[in-house]
Every structure is written in structure tokens, then in C-alpha cells.
Design a protein around this motif. Structure first.
Motif, mmCIF file in Angstrom:
data_model
loop_
_atom_site.group_PDB
_atom_site.id
_atom_site.type_symbol
_atom_site.label_atom_id
_atom_site.label_comp_id
_atom_site.label_asym_id
_atom_site.label_seq_id
_atom_site.Cartn_x
_atom_site.Cartn_y
_atom_site.Cartn_z
ATOM 1 N N UNK A 60 0.829 -1.206 0.000
ATOM 2 C CA UNK A 60 0.000 0.000 0.000
ATOM 3 C C UNK A 60 0.863 1.255 0.000
ATOM 4 N N UNK A 61 1.850 1.288 0.867
ATOM 5 C CA UNK A 61 2.729 2.452 0.972
ATOM 6 C C UNK A 61 3.442 2.708 -0.349
ATOM 7 N N UNK A 62 3.939 1.649 -0.974
ATOM 8 C CA UNK A 62 4.621 1.794 -2.259
ATOM 9 C C UNK A 62 3.671 2.341 -3.321
ATOM 10 N N UNK A 63 2.436 1.833 -3.328
ATOM 11 C CA UNK A 63 1.462 2.260 -4.336
ATOM 12 C C UNK A 63 1.051 3.715 -4.156
ATOM 13 N N UNK A 64 1.162 4.236 -2.935
ATOM 14 C CA UNK A 64 0.706 5.594 -2.639
ATOM 15 C C UNK A 64 1.732 6.669 -2.916
ATOM 16 N N UNK A 65 2.943 6.307 -3.242
ATOM 17 C CA UNK A 65 3.979 7.307 -3.499
ATOM 18 C C UNK A 65 3.577 8.160 -4.705
ATOM 19 N N UNK A 66 3.525 9.470 -4.504
ATOM 20 C CA UNK A 66 3.178 10.398 -5.577
ATOM 21 C C UNK A 66 1.693 10.542 -5.844
ATOM 22 N N UNK A 67 0.847 9.927 -5.008
ATOM 23 C CA UNK A 67 -0.597 9.944 -5.234
ATOM 24 C C UNK A 67 -1.226 11.219 -4.657
ATOM 25 N N UNK A 85 -5.418 4.029 6.224
ATOM 26 C CA UNK A 85 -5.201 5.350 6.839
ATOM 27 C C UNK A 85 -3.756 5.484 7.305
ATOM 28 N N UNK A 86 -3.237 4.439 7.938
ATOM 29 C CA UNK A 86 -1.844 4.463 8.401
ATOM 30 C C UNK A 86 -0.876 4.650 7.238
ATOM 31 N N UNK A 87 -1.119 3.934 6.145
ATOM 32 C CA UNK A 87 -0.247 4.050 4.969
ATOM 33 C C UNK A 87 -0.313 5.448 4.376
ATOM 34 N N UNK A 88 -1.512 6.030 4.301
ATOM 35 C CA UNK A 88 -1.651 7.378 3.767
ATOM 36 C C UNK A 88 -0.869 8.383 4.596
ATOM 37 N N UNK A 89 -0.967 8.260 5.913
ATOM 38 C CA UNK A 89 -0.249 9.197 6.777
ATOM 39 C C UNK A 89 1.255 9.006 6.673
ATOM 40 N N UNK A 90 1.673 7.758 6.494
ATOM 41 C CA UNK A 90 3.100 7.473 6.365
ATOM 42 C C UNK A 90 3.690 8.133 5.132
#
Length: 214
Positions: A60-67, A85-90
Motif C-alpha cells: 500500500x505504501x509503495x502504491x501511494x507514493x506520488x498519489x 489510513x496508516x499508509x496514507x499518513x506514512x
């Protein structure tokens, strides 16, 4: 703009991806279990695909980079919602649109409300939806919750009506095509009118005792 669709292999996820690609220059990240086999028909330089589930914080964290915007197609697992939510905040992603269901605030009155409770009101999945919605509302993120009434498909029927939190929700059905139209309208909005809102999503003139397809 970069948009992440979590649950991209679902019906609304696929429709949303197709509409974004057809109507905007935005880039998409499509995230789903068994994504490569389930999304192999999508071929575009605007698209990246990630294979994972909602509890896999590393992927999830990897997929959210640059989103810029995250769309969550299913919030029926509250533990997974908390991990998202945790991944988004990270990563530092603030904007989220989450698809929930009607009835999470006991906001559906009358005969339809009684029918809806009979169908889904006491289910563990409904309890998970309630917890997920509360987690999103308490997250500090720039959220929009969509409380979807009963869904069906009808090509080119993109009509929707929205109900604000605290108001009775009476619409018995809405097309997936209309839901996708609303999501795109939210993403493309140039102001903040949808931020911090929980929207009941229905079809105009469908205030019946139950959906027409039941």
C-alpha cells in the motif's frame, strides 16, 4: 493528478478507471488482489498496477507514493481501513474518497429503512462499515464518504442525488455509472465543498419501499 483506486478489479473500480482514462489526462494506480490477471485488459501508459490486499501496508505504501487522491472501493473490513489510513499518513497523502453503505448512522427511515435493516442491518459487515466510516471521519484526512444505496447497472444513467449527514436517506437505488460520475465530479471539483462530508448517494425519484430489482 495521480489517482489510486483501491479495489480496482471491482465493478465500480473498473468503471471508474475506464472513465478517468477516457475523460481526463490523469494517471492511475490500480490496486487489487490478483490484479495482473484481473486487470490485464487495461493497456495504457497512464496506468500502473499493484497486486496486493488492503492489509499489506508495505505494498500500500509503495502504491501511494506520488498519489494525490485515494479512492477506497470497499470499506467492509475496518482493520484494513485503519491500515490504509496508516499508509496514507506514512506517505503524506491527504485526500481520500471512501465508498461505504447506507444505514451506517441509522439514517434510513420508514418502510425502506426497515427493509434495509432486515437485509444488511445486523450483519458483521455492516458493523465493519460503521467502524470504517468512523475511522475515516476521525483520521484527520481530507475525506469524502459515499454512503451508497442499493446498486445496479444501467448504461448512460448517470443521474444522482446526494443527501447530507444528519438528513433522512430515502433513495432506494442508484446505478454504478452514477456513482462513478459523482466520484469524477468530486475529484475534479475546484473547491472544497466535498471535503469533510459524508454523502448519501441515490437516484432521483426512487423513494420507494425497496429497490425496483427486489
Amino acid at each position: 493528478m495521480n489517482i489510486l483506486i483501491l479495489g480496482a478489479a471491482g465493478k465500480i473500480g473498473k468503471l471508474l478507471a475506464a472513465e478517468v482514462l477516457a475523460r481526463t489526462p490523469y494517471d492511475l494506480v490500480l490496486y487489487a488482489r490478483n490484479a495482473y490477471s484481473r486487470l490485464n485488459a487495461i493497456d495504457s501508459t497512464q496506468v500502473k498496477i499493484f497486486d496486493g490486499d488492503f492489509r499489506d501496508i508495505g505494498t500500500l505504501t509503495e502504491a501511494m507514493i506520488g498519489i494525490d487522491v485515494v479512492y477506497i472501493n470497499d470499506m467492509g473490513d475496518d482493520q484494513a481501513t485503519n491500515i490504509i489510513i496508516e499508509a496514507m499518513k506514512k506517505v503524506g497523502v491527504k485526500r481520500v474518497i471512501g465508498a461505504s453503505v447506507l444505514g451506517i448512522y441509522d439514517e434510513v427511515p420508514g418502510a425502506f429503512g426497515r427493509w434495509n435493516k432486515m437485509m444488511i442491518g445486523g450483519s458483521p459487515r455492516m458493523q465493519a462499515q460503521i467502524k470504517s466510516a468512523r475511522a475515516i471521519e476521525d483520521s484527520g484526512l481530507d475525506y469524502t464518504l459515499l454512503r451508497l444505496t442499493w446498486l445496479y447497472d444501467q448504461k448512460d444513467n448517470k443521474d444522482y442525488v446526494i443527501t447530507m449527514k444528519g438528513d433522512p436517506f430515502r433513495s432506494t437505488q442508484v446505478t454504478r455509472e452514477a456513482v462513478v460520475q459523482l466520484i469524477i465530479d468530486i475529484i475534479m471539483a475546484e473547491d472544497e465543498r466535498f471535503i469533510g462530508k459524508s454523502l448519501g448517494v441515490g437516484e432521483p425519484d426512487t423513494e420507494w419501499d425497496k429497490p425496483s430489482f427486489y
